[in-house]
Scaffold this active site. Structure first.
Site, mmCIF file in Angstrom:
data_model
loop_
_atom_site.group_PDB
_atom_site.id
_atom_site.type_symbol
_atom_site.label_atom_id
_atom_site.label_comp_id
_atom_site.label_asym_id
_atom_site.label_seq_id
_atom_site.Cartn_x
_atom_site.Cartn_y
_atom_site.Cartn_z
ATOM 1 N N HIS A 1 12.511 -7.255 -6.533
ATOM 2 C CA HIS A 1 12.894 -7.260 -7.940
ATOM 3 C C HIS A 1 12.511 -8.582 -8.618
ATOM 4 O O HIS A 1 11.944 -8.593 -9.710
ATOM 5 C CB HIS A 1 14.400 -7.035 -8.021
ATOM 6 C CG HIS A 1 14.910 -6.954 -9.410
ATOM 7 N ND1 HIS A 1 14.984 -5.761 -10.098
ATOM 8 C CD2 HIS A 1 15.320 -7.898 -10.262
ATOM 9 C CE1 HIS A 1 15.436 -5.992 -11.305
ATOM 10 N NE2 HIS A 1 15.664 -7.288 -11.426
ATOM 11 N N ARG B 1 5.466 2.121 -14.621
ATOM 12 C CA ARG B 1 6.458 2.469 -13.592
ATOM 13 C C ARG B 1 7.783 2.761 -14.294
ATOM 14 O O ARG B 1 8.345 1.857 -14.914
ATOM 15 C CB ARG B 1 6.692 1.293 -12.651
ATOM 16 C CG ARG B 1 5.567 0.946 -11.717
ATOM 17 C CD ARG B 1 6.013 -0.232 -10.849
ATOM 18 N NE ARG B 1 5.149 -0.471 -9.724
ATOM 19 C CZ ARG B 1 4.197 -1.404 -9.696
ATOM 20 N NH1 ARG B 1 3.987 -2.177 -10.743
ATOM 21 N NH2 ARG B 1 3.464 -1.576 -8.597
ATOM 22 N N GLU C 1 -1.817 7.144 -2.041
ATOM 23 C CA GLU C 1 -1.223 5.949 -1.424
ATOM 24 C C GLU C 1 -0.697 6.240 -0.025
ATOM 25 O O GLU C 1 -0.029 5.411 0.590
ATOM 26 C CB GLU C 1 -0.109 5.381 -2.319
ATOM 27 C CG GLU C 1 0.897 6.383 -2.826
ATOM 28 C CD GLU C 1 1.875 5.798 -3.858
ATOM 29 O OE1 GLU C 1 1.904 4.573 -4.063
ATOM 30 O OE2 GLU C 1 2.642 6.591 -4.438
ATOM 31 N N ASN D 1 -0.597 -0.897 -2.735
ATOM 32 C CA ASN D 1 0.612 -1.517 -2.156
ATOM 33 C C ASN D 1 1.152 -0.634 -1.035
ATOM 34 O O ASN D 1 1.537 -1.113 0.024
ATOM 35 C CB ASN D 1 1.701 -1.681 -3.215
ATOM 36 C CG ASN D 1 1.247 -2.522 -4.380
ATOM 37 O OD1 ASN D 1 0.264 -3.224 -4.276
ATOM 38 N ND2 ASN D 1 1.958 -2.452 -5.496
ATOM 39 N N ASP D 2 1.185 0.665 -1.298
ATOM 40 C CA ASP D 2 1.672 1.581 -0.276
ATOM 41 C C ASP D 2 0.586 2.000 0.695
ATOM 42 O O ASP D 2 0.850 2.195 1.877
ATOM 43 C CB ASP D 2 2.286 2.827 -0.936
ATOM 44 C CG ASP D 2 3.698 2.542 -1.406
ATOM 45 O OD1 ASP D 2 4.473 1.978 -0.614
ATOM 46 O OD2 ASP D 2 4.021 2.847 -2.561
ATOM 47 N N CYS E 1 -4.362 1.034 -8.946
ATOM 48 C CA CYS E 1 -3.297 0.402 -9.726
ATOM 49 C C CYS E 1 -2.392 -0.482 -8.857
ATOM 50 O O CYS E 1 -1.435 -1.062 -9.357
ATOM 51 C CB CYS E 1 -2.465 1.446 -10.466
ATOM 52 S SG CYS E 1 -1.597 2.559 -9.358
HETATM 53 C C1 PEP Z 1 1.280 1.056 -5.108
HETATM 54 O O1 PEP Z 1 1.871 1.563 -4.165
HETATM 55 O O2 PEP Z 1 0.232 0.401 -5.002
HETATM 56 C C2 PEP Z 1 1.807 1.189 -6.479
HETATM 57 C C3 PEP Z 1 1.103 0.830 -7.517
HETATM 58 O O3 PEP Z 1 3.048 1.662 -6.638
HETATM 59 P P1 PEP Z 1 4.388 0.871 -6.279
HETATM 60 O O4 PEP Z 1 4.040 -0.561 -6.025
HETATM 61 O O5 PEP Z 1 5.273 1.046 -7.452
HETATM 62 O O6 PEP Z 1 4.864 1.594 -5.058
HETATM 63 MG MG MG Z 2 3.364 3.052 -4.434
#
Ligand code: PEP
Ligand code: MG
Length: 594
Positions: free
Chosen positions: A206, A312, A447, A470-471, A518
């Site tokens: 956060h 988001r 992802e 990210n995921d 993204c």
């Molecule tokens: C990601 O997973 O790259 C993504 C953009 O979504 P979040 O970070 O919200 O899981």
């Molecule tokens: Mg994600």
């Protein structure tokens, strides 16, 4: 720390989660609960203690409501809902009865009784590995600190008004903390916060998300902050994840130069603000921005981003239930749609779960939330709430260029299920005579490796892909994205991740749809040549990264990037991939690689 020792600078390494360099006097926040001084009372003091407790609870309640109102007035509804959970904690009868019992039967001061009960709860919650329960511990501690502060106040200032709950900061400062609770963060006087550094956290915590959206340099995961005193100078280097306590003059000089270079660089980038994003040889890429809060739109505009590539919506949902109605959502999505105009906004449906927990949806904590009830799974299991969100997004699409995308897709059935709900929402709106864009673009976030491997099938049922690196990194390499113990293994340049991205882009293009990225890796300038070489159509980055990314792309040649991707296909380690990318990036735009 003594005066002598304070002259030594102390360098700490963590994870830089929001770029920039700042320094200034330090303020501490989020210190743990402090044990009250005196603990025993006489029997005839019990009633007075109980009365003091009632007053402190009422005062705490009033302060939280006042703070909540202030946040609503200053920043709208988005952040204020977090305080509803805090208000409920003040009424928890199990805690309150136990405190009164200890005060009465053990003749302990009400401060100590409250402290001991709450501390026991917090300690046992912290031992549980489940992140939802750990988050509850943070909330309980937050409220308990306010109650204890009010108890102390009532004792030292009998009969007078209690202090305001907002932390009072004398001047602009660097905040150091073990962790910053959501309420710490939203309760800060933003105009006075220059930077953050915390002992725990990750790039998706956060604190990190807030710091990025406020454009404030931040470093997390420092592990053990040494003692230092309020007012000591602390420097935060958000580029490299470095924090320096009491920096030497020489160090400050070096950083002054870096800061100067940085501001020169930024003013040199200003001319790119209204330019298209294209390589030296004219290959155009769409460059959009990620947002979490409506308030970031100003920054998106001034950054020169071409719309919002990822909105988001989880953070909007942090507010109280009554505000998550269809009307509430429609209002906010419509404002975002109007503000982004022809560039457009891609609204992602709720991606709750994993580390993005949402207390009232999780009555039964999950043993493994990242592999559990998250994103589209949760939406499909709660079709009414899902359709409410889809109806709101559709209604907003009548006022601007809106796209919708689904997070955490792992099967084709999920895409079909989500599209079925979207069709239902469209039918409902049509029969009600409510306007919406019949041709709204629908996308899937890619992802999860299973989605990559069936990308050809998914591509036939959507209008675009957006890769969530990210995921994707987390699920491809089995590395928890918020666990800093395994942070070194979290490698966006891992050849397996690069291969996943290549396959996704190729599948999209084979099926005539576009493909963006993204996740955070979209703004890793070392990797920009790779994204160009792989043929990525869109990059969506934090607004602070927009102009740097545009400049980086403008210095690249498509041929050179294509040659890089061919070369990378034969590489075996993340280091090798990174070195190959870096070679090109360093030649093309050394000044951007701080
Ligand atoms: C990601 O997973 O790259 C993504 C953009 O979504 P979040 O970070 O919200 O899981
Ligand atoms: Mg994600």
């Amino acid at each position: 720390m003594t005066g002598m020792e304070r002259r030594n600078e102390i360098r700490l390494e963590g994870i830089g989660v929001s770029p920039g360099v700042v320094w200034g006097p330090v303020e501490f926040m989020g210190k743990g609960l402090e044990e009250p001084d005196h603990s025993t009372i006489n029997r005839d003091q019990v009633d007075a203690e109980k009365a003091r407790f009632s007053l402190a609870l009422v005062a705490t309640r009033d302060q939280i409501i006042e703070l909540q109102q202030e946040i609503v007035d200053e920043e709208g509804e988005n952040h204020a809902g977090i305080f509803d959970a805090h208000l409920l904690l003040l009424e928890d009868s199990t805690v309150l009865n136990e405190v009164l019992r200890i005060c009465e039967t053990q003749l302990r001061s009400i401060d100590w009784a409250y402290y001991s009960v709450v501390k026991r709860y917090i300690d046992s919650l912290r031992k549980i590995s489940d992140p939802y329960l750990r988050e509850r511990a943070v909330d309980i501690e937050d409220v308990a600190k306010r109650v204890l502060k009010n108890l102390r106040w009532s004792e030292s200032h009998p009969g007078t008004e209690m202090e305001t709950s907002r932390p009072l900061m004398a001047e602009t400062a660097i905040i150091l903390a073990h962790d910053l609770t959501p309420s710490d963060t939203v309760g800060l006087d933003r105009s006075k916060v220059k930077g953050f550094a915390t002992e725990v956290g990750s790039s998706t915590s956060h604190t990190a998300i807030m710091a990025r959206s406020l454009n404030i340099p931040a470093v997390v995961a420092l592990h053990n902050l040494p003692d230092c005193e309020a007012g000591d100078t602390v420097l935060i280097d958000g580029y490299h994840g470095i924090v320096i306590i009491n920096p030497f003059e020489k160090t400050l000089k070096e950083y002054e130069e870096i800061a100067e270079k940085e501001s020169e660089l930024l003013s040199g980038l200003a001319d790119l603000q209204n330019k298209p994003t294209e390589t030296e040889d004219g290959k155009v890429i769409t460059l959009s921005a990620n947002i979490e809060f409506e308030q970031e739109l100003e920054g998106v505009k001034s950054s020169g981003a071409e719309g919002v590539g990822l909105y988001r919506t989880e953070f909007f949902f942090l507010q109280e239930k009554s505000k998550r109605t269809e009307e509430g959502q429609t209002e906010i999505y419509t404002r975002v749609a109007k503000a982004t105009g022809q560039d457009g906004v891609i609204i992602r449906t709720l991606d709750i779960g994993g580390d993005k927990l949402f207390p009232d949806m999780f009555d039964n904590p999950e043993p493994n939330p990242f592999l559990g009830w998250r994103g589209i799974r949760l939406s499909l299991d709660r079709p009414e709430g899902f359709r409410r969100q889809l109806r709101s997004i559709l209604r907003a699409s009548a006022h601007g260029k809106v796209g919708v995308m689904f997070p955490f897709i792992s099967t084709l059935e999920e895409v079909r299920g989500a599209r079925a709900q979207l069709r239902l929402a469209m039918d409902e709106l049509r029969s009600e005579g409510t306007a919406f864009d019949e041709n709204i673009e629908v996308g899937a976030m890619i992802e999860i490796p299973s989605a990559v491997l069936i990308a050809d099938h998914i591509a036939k049922e959507v209008d675009f892909f957006s890769i969530g690196t990210n995921d994707l990194v987390q699920y491809t390499t089995a590395v928890d994205r918020v666990n800093d113990r395994v942070a070194a293994l979290y490698q966006p340049c891992h050849p397996a991740v690069v291969e996943m991205i290549r396959q996704t882009v190729d599948a999209a293009h084979r099926n005539n749809i576009w493909c963006g990225i993204c996740g955070e890796a979209a703004s890793h300038l070392i990797m920009t040549p790779l994204w160009v070489g792989l043929g990525v159509d869109e990059l969506s980055v934090g607004s602070a990264q927009v102009l740097r990314t545009r400049r980086a792309i403008s210095r690249l040649q498509t041929d050179q990037c294509l040659e890089l991707t061919d070369r990378i296909a034969g590489l075996a380690t993340a280091d090798e991939v990174e070195t190959a990318c870096r070679e090109i990036a360093e030649k093309a735009y050394p000044e951007l690689l701080l």
